[in-house]
Design a protein around this motif. Structure first.
Motif, PDB file in Angstrom:
ATOM      1  N   ASP A  80      33.123  39.681 -47.945  1.00 57.80           N
ATOM      2  CA  ASP A  80      33.975  40.861 -47.960  1.00 57.80           C
ATOM      3  C   ASP A  80      35.418  40.548 -48.362  1.00 57.80           C
ATOM      4  O   ASP A  80      36.367  40.936 -47.698  1.00 57.80           O
ATOM      5  N   LEU A  81      35.543  39.851 -49.460  1.00 58.18           N
ATOM      6  CA  LEU A  81      36.863  39.396 -49.887  1.00 58.18           C
ATOM      7  C   LEU A  81      37.550  40.470 -50.734  1.00 58.18           C
ATOM      8  O   LEU A  81      37.031  40.865 -51.767  1.00 58.18           O
ATOM      9  N   SER A  82      38.672  40.968 -50.246  1.00 56.11           N
ATOM     10  CA  SER A  82      39.439  41.952 -51.007  1.00 56.11           C
ATOM     11  C   SER A  82      40.905  41.530 -51.004  1.00 56.11           C
ATOM     12  O   SER A  82      41.475  41.311 -49.948  1.00 56.11           O
ATOM     13  N   PHE A  83      41.471  41.382 -52.165  1.00 51.55           N
ATOM     14  CA  PHE A  83      42.916  41.161 -52.251  1.00 51.55           C
ATOM     15  C   PHE A  83      43.363  41.427 -53.676  1.00 51.55           C
ATOM     16  O   PHE A  83      42.532  41.614 -54.566  1.00 51.55           O
ATOM     17  N   SER A  84      44.667  41.511 -53.863  1.00 53.36           N
ATOM     18  CA  SER A  84      45.142  41.735 -55.224  1.00 53.36           C
ATOM     19  C   SER A  84      46.297  40.789 -55.534  1.00 53.36           C
ATOM     20  O   SER A  84      46.923  40.242 -54.639  1.00 53.36           O
ATOM     21  N   VAL A  85      46.524  40.599 -56.815  1.00 54.44           N
ATOM     22  CA  VAL A  85      47.600  39.712 -57.277  1.00 54.44           C
ATOM     23  C   VAL A  85      48.548  40.542 -58.125  1.00 54.44           C
ATOM     24  O   VAL A  85      48.130  41.212 -59.065  1.00 54.44           O
TER      25      VAL A  85
END
Lengths: 125, 293, 203
Positions: B21-26
């Protein structure tokens, strides 16, 4: 413009930049209208992250010391004497208010407080 | 603010490990440091970002596009640096240049020669004879010479001497000047990060711990040091993990303000390093908050 | 994708500079074994080119560059014909210059068919397993082959030679078309299979 950053200080780096630039502006070392280095330029020169300089600039802008023009960069604001005086006045008010509160807590009367303030003001203490 | 990389609920399972469940933004225009211990999913994530691995579930979008439809467009705009030699053993920088040049539409020979000169790279010597630092410079020169908008690096500083690590940070600072470029790199040498990273994304055991501005970490987290008597069932809840010794305790909190309010002047509050955060988070995740020494 | 094929040719520059003259020497010494030498040289040169790319690191490199996996696989399938073409051209020219006669078109076609057949099997195998297994598999097959000719059919070699001679002597164009079509289908199926295998591969 000289900015000295201490990595071992407890004060966050953005605050160190903020207060040093502010001092340069208030001492008129940075004249109004003068361009500041870009955030990225400053970050590179100080060897710190861009977001740190960005935060310092944002803070300076919020407090009216600098303004930025999209695509051009950041500049020192016109330092209106009245404005500075007004701002300082507000700070003095706040500080006095907390002194009053503390005095009330320990039962210091107004006259006693006035005496103390007078002595402090005349640097007799 | 514009996101260059966006992960949403990405899952990837392996027989003995999974990314959950990996969610992130750059964010565009900034440097994001990707931290975590060894074997917690950093390389897996980077491989998924490069489409070397496909997630089992979830979506990955880069420049707002996905790999199913726009693989080539995306990769045209990425420069990559891995911590191993991905070049032909027998090849020279010149050979690699012609391979890269034919692959990238925006390859810039002038820029390439600028970096080769800047990094003092021998272009006619076989790459396999390069030292670790030279290899890194070679990868970097090849990654920076096609006007990439996003640089993805897997452990670029591991195995490099401190002097070159500083030089590398200078190079990256210069690269970031126009505000259009983005860097995402994994590392476990966290001391490099405070000089360059704007955002920190931290994963542990295949799960995201946090992804936030660097200074926010300093504002939220604190190391608390104090006498062991201060600890009881209630106060222990404030900490991610606690390290006790005969002489007192040391603990990490993610709510500096509350801890400061709770303990007041009876404890010491210190700025945590990323290593502190990684260490205590690992300990905290491993079982309860208590670490006894 | 053309860039990928060009890259293979470029990296094989040195191998080609050694192998092709060797082939010429071989033809000068022994005119009769055109087919065998043609097939062996094609396989040797092509395998050399492909094995370079079999390393995990090189897979990572090309999959990180702006190429799709389909293109990477397809470039190999087209590359086979480039290398075969180079060998056939060398055979043709060398025979013309040295022996003053060209090999028959059937011989050249036969080489092409055999290499096509070989790579139809070896390419998916290489994508599925590692290259050294292909070597083991080849050695295994070769050992089995030796056992077969020695133990069961001592005259297998002659048999093969007869079959080849028979095929070359055949005049029916239809049969050639049929074999050709079958090979094309096998090659295309092999190509599709390789793409499927490669798209699922993890590095």
């Amino acid at each position: 413009m000289q900015i000295i950053i201490s990595n071992s200080s407890n004060e966050p780096i953005y605050e160190q930049i903020y207060s040093q630039i502010k001092r340069h502006i208030l001492t008129n070392e940075l004249k109004s209208g003068q361009a500041l280095p870009s955030m990225r330029q400053l970050a590179k020169e100080l060897d710190i992250s861009v977001i740190t300089t960005k935060r310092a600039y944002e803070e300076l802008e919020r407090n009216g010391f600098i303004y930025s023009v999209v695509g051009k960069g950041s500049f020192v604001s016109e330092q209106n004497n009245e404005m500075i005086k007004e701002r300082k006045m507000k700070v003095v008010e706040e500080q006095l208010l907390s002194a009053v509160q503390n005095s009330k807590e320990i039962g210091l009367s107004l006259n006693e407080l006035l005496d103390l303030l007078t002595m402090l003001y005349r640097e007799e203490l | 603010m514009e996101n260059v990389i966006e992960l949403k609920q990405v899952h990837k399972s392996f027989p003995n490990f999974q990314v959950k469940d990996l969610s992130f933004s750059v964010k565009k225009g900034f440097v994001t440091g990707f931290i975590g211990g060894n074997g917690v999913g950093k390389s897996t994530t980077i491989k998924m970002l490069m489409n070397l691995l496909q997630p089992d579930a979830g979506t990955i979008s880069i420049f707002g596009m996905n790999y199913n439809k726009h693989e080539k467009e995306i990769k045209q705009r990425i420069g990559f640096v891995y911590d191993e030699n991905v070049f032909y053993e027998q090849s020279t920088m010149l050979d690699m240049r012609s391979i890269m040049k034919s692959a990238y539409a925006k390859w810039d020979d002038e820029l390439f020669h600028y970096y080769v000169k800047e990094f003092e790279l021998p272009i006619k010597q076989k790459i396999k004879s390069f030292s670790k630092g030279m290899m890194m410079k070679a990868s970097l020169a090849l990654a920076l010479s096609h006007h990439a908008e996003l640089i993805i690096m897997d452990e670029p500083t591991s195995g490099l001497d401190p002097i070159f690590r500083r030089e590398l940070l200078d190079i990256l600072h210069s690269f970031m000047q126009d505000g259009e470029k983005t860097i995402f790199f994994s590392t476990h040498i966290t001391t490099d990060l405070d000089r360059i990273a704007d955002y920190i994304t931290f994963i542990h055991n295949g799960e995201l711990m946090f992804s936030k501005e660097y200074y926010q970490i300093e504002e939220e987290y604190a190391i608390i040091k104090g006498a062991t008597e201060l600890l009881d069932r209630d106060t222990e809840k404030e900490f991610i993990a606690i390290r006790r010794s005969n002489h007192g305790f040391e603990a990490l909190t993610s709510n500096k303000a509350q801890a400061s309010h709770l303990f007041g002047d009876s404890v010491l509050l210190e700025k945590p390093s990323l290593e502190d955060i990684m260490y205590y988070t690992k300990k905290g995740a491993e079982g309860g908050a208590a670490i006894n020494t | 994708m053309l860039q990928l094929i060009r890259k293979d040719l470029m990296l094989q520059k040195n191998t080609l500079l050694i192998m092709l003259p060797l082939l010429v020497v071989y033809i000068a010494l022994n005119a009769s074994a055109t087919i065998l030498s043609g097939v062996l040289f094609t396989i040797a040169i092509t395998m050399q080119a492909f094995m370079l790319d079999e390393k995990r690191q090189i897979h990572i490199l090309f999959n990180s560059l702006p190429y799709t996996r389909k293109e990477i696989v397809t470039s190999k399938y087209i590359g086979v014909f480039c290398f075969t073409g180079l060998v056939l051209l060398t055979i043709l020219i060398a025979n013309l210059v040295i022996h003053g006669e060209s090999p028959t078109w059937k011989e050249l076609l036969f080489i092409l068919c055999l290499t096509t057949l070989f790579f139809s099997f070896s390419l998916p195998f290489s994508y599925r397993f590692k290259s050294q297994y292909l070597l083991f598999a080849s050695i295994g097959t070769f050992a089995a082959y030796l056992v077969v000719i020695n133990v069961f059919i001592p005259n297998l070699h002659d048999l093969i030679r007869e079959v080849v001679a028979f095929l070359l002597a055949m005049e029916q164009v239809q049969l050639y078309v049929l074999v050709g079509c079958a090979l094309v289908i096998v090659y295309i199926l092999s190509w599709l299979l390789s793409i499927r295998i490669y798209e699922k591969k993890m590095f």
